[in-house]
Design an enzyme around this catalytic site. Structure first.
Site: not given
Ligand code: GLN
Length: 495
Positions: A83, A158, A182
């Site tokens: 990532k 994400s 994420s």
């Molecule tokens: N979807 C969640 C957010 O937008 C989790 C994001 C993540 O785990 N980095 O905060």
């Protein structure tokens, strides 16, 4: 060797490499060709580094030909990707943000060092939501990653690129980061296996932070065995990370046994009513039944404060994000000379004007939750809820070994579907964020398909540092099902 090498799992490829039946160069070339054929449709990557990868592959082959080499590892010669919020020395690390577009780190993240020491082959850096904030990949400044199962749907976020690249066989495994889901949500949307380790199990040194008390790096793989293999490499105490846990880690592959007899699995049934799609509910019921057939005990459980988890998560993670993203950049607590200003106005001159709308919104939310009386009313309340949620889990783990939930209430949504109503999108995180708030390990594994043919993921949550039991139960399930073997049919440019 005349086969599609890019389709292999880590353990399959590693066996072939070990037996000398394939070379890492052949495997890496196969993966690069696969990327060539699919990437213009998928957009999983932010950067690809074929020459550097082939050089690493040759080094791995050289090591394998030297029978005395002590440096050999199961991951030696295995192509993977990271990532793009994980720092790689000399390789652009963008967080999918305009703000970081030209950032060229002078260090490797701790996990990168570990993977380099194992002589795994780094193919490239993967697409994501800007600064890991989001659930769909749509906040990336780069062309948005598509779901390999349906091009009009999001891969999740994400870590969307990390999930899509593995699901589409562009790499053998990837790493993602998980602050509120994420790793697990995109893994479930793309039909792969993703693990969020216990807080502190994997060093976050060199990970560009989103929310420091919640962030955790973890593996995204084609199956549970591969997850255990990658966990063995990336876990471990690191004095360079203040949040790193001083514990010793077992050999995670020793838990890959098909035995769940006597295991007590808590099923969050009451809470599921009305909130999840029929197909997802059915898949979870079926999974619970299978566990029962395999000899596990299923007990219905409740987590009374779970319904507040998304609100508490948003306040805490946004407060931490606003600190991480604005510290030292001329912004403090949403104030400028004693006045609350528009975020855009504040951002001018601080470099922050280049941030996308969703990141700005979270910074604003974080600052609002922290300033003046709001600190007591919102932020401190959120911290109290965090404690209550943790206590809910503690109570359940007095009588259960694991908890079973869906990973998400529904399968992958359409591009643009959540644009008007982000609250709807936040609801997708309802099952995953409580786990981060409590610092627990959890995994998402494929458990079926919905009526649209989209993958469904189930989440297993373990006790703190209970990754072993988690892998054991996941492996047993996987060995008795075939969901993880199914691959999306991609229309490639060579077809
Ligand atoms: N979807 C969640 C957010 O937008 C989790 C994001 C993540 O785990 N980095 O905060």
């Amino acid at each position: 060797m005349d086969m599609e090498l890019y389709k292999l799992t880590i353990h399959e490829a590693s066996d072939l490499l070990h037996r000398g039946e394939i070379s890492s160069r052949e495997l890496t070339k196969s993966v690069l060709e696969r990327i060539e054929a699919t990437e213009s449709k998928l957009h999983s990557f932010i950067s690809i580094h074929p020459e550097a990868a082939l050089k690493q592959a040759d080094k791995a082959d050289w090591l394998r030909e030297n029978p005395n080499s002590k440096e050999l590892h199961v991951l030696t010669g295995i192509p993977f990707a990271l990532k793009d919020n994980i720092c790689t020395r000399g390789i652009r690390t963008t967080c999918a943000s305009r703000l970081m577009e030209q950032f060229n780190p002078s260090i490797d993240g701790a996990v990168v060092k570990k993977l380099k020491n194992a002589h795994a082959v780094l193919i490239g850096k993967l697409n994501m939501d800007e600064f890991a904030i989001g659930s769909s990949g749509e906040s990336s400044i780069f062309p948005h990653t598509r779901n390999p199962w349906a091009a009009d749907r999001v891969p999740g976020g994400s870590s969307g690129g990390s999930a899509a690249s593995v699901a589409a066989d562009q790499v053998l495994f990837s790493l993602g980061s998980d602050t509120g889901g994420s790793i697990r949500q995109p893994a479930s949307f793309c039909g792969i296996t993703g693990m969020k380790p216990s807080f502190g199990a994997v060093s976050g040194y060199g990970l560009i932070p989103f929310a420091t008390s919640l962030d955790q790096l973890g593996p995204m793989c084609k199956d549970v065995t591969d997850c255990a293999i990658v966990m063995n490499v990336i876990t471990g105490f690191d004095p360079m990370d203040r949040m790193s846990a001083k514990i010793s880690h077992p050999d995670y592959t020793s838990y890959l046994k098909q035995d769940v007899s006597g295991m007590r699995i808590g099923l969050l049934r009451g809470w599921m009513e009305g909130t999840i799609s029929g197909d997802v509910r059915m898949a979870i019921e079926k999974a619970a039944k299978l566990y029962q057939d395999m000899g596990a005990w299923i007990e219905e459980i409740t987590l009374p404060h779970m319904e507040y988890a998304v609100s508490a998560y948003l306040l805490i993670s946004s407060a931490e994000a606003s600190h991480n993203l604005t510290a030292g950049k001329g912004m403090r607590m949403g104030y400028k000379e004693g006045e609350i200003c528009e975020l855009d106005e504040l951002a001018v001159g601080s470099g922050l004007q280049s941030l996308g709308a969703s990141v700005k919104k979270r910074i604003l939310l974080g600052n609002t939750g922290l300033c003046n009386d709001n600190y007591e009313i919102y932020y401190k309340e959120a911290l109290k809820l965090r404690t209550l949620i943790k206590e809910d889990f503690d109570r359940v783990f007095e009588k259960c070994d694991l908890i079973l939930t869906p990973t998400n209430p529904d399968t992958a949504f359409l591009f643009g579907e959540m644009e008007i109503n982000v609250i709807e999108m936040y609801k997708y995180d309802a099952y995953t964020v409580p786990v981060n708030l409590a610092g627990l390990p959890a995994v998402s594994i494929p458990c079926g398909f919905d009526s649209k043919g989209l993958p469904i993921g189930m989440q297993l949550i373990g006790r703190l540092y209970g990754e072993g039991a988690l892998l054991q139960a996941s492996y047993a399930f996987e060995q008795n099902t075939d969901h993880h073997i199914k691959s999306p049919v991609l229309i490639t440019s060579t077809d």
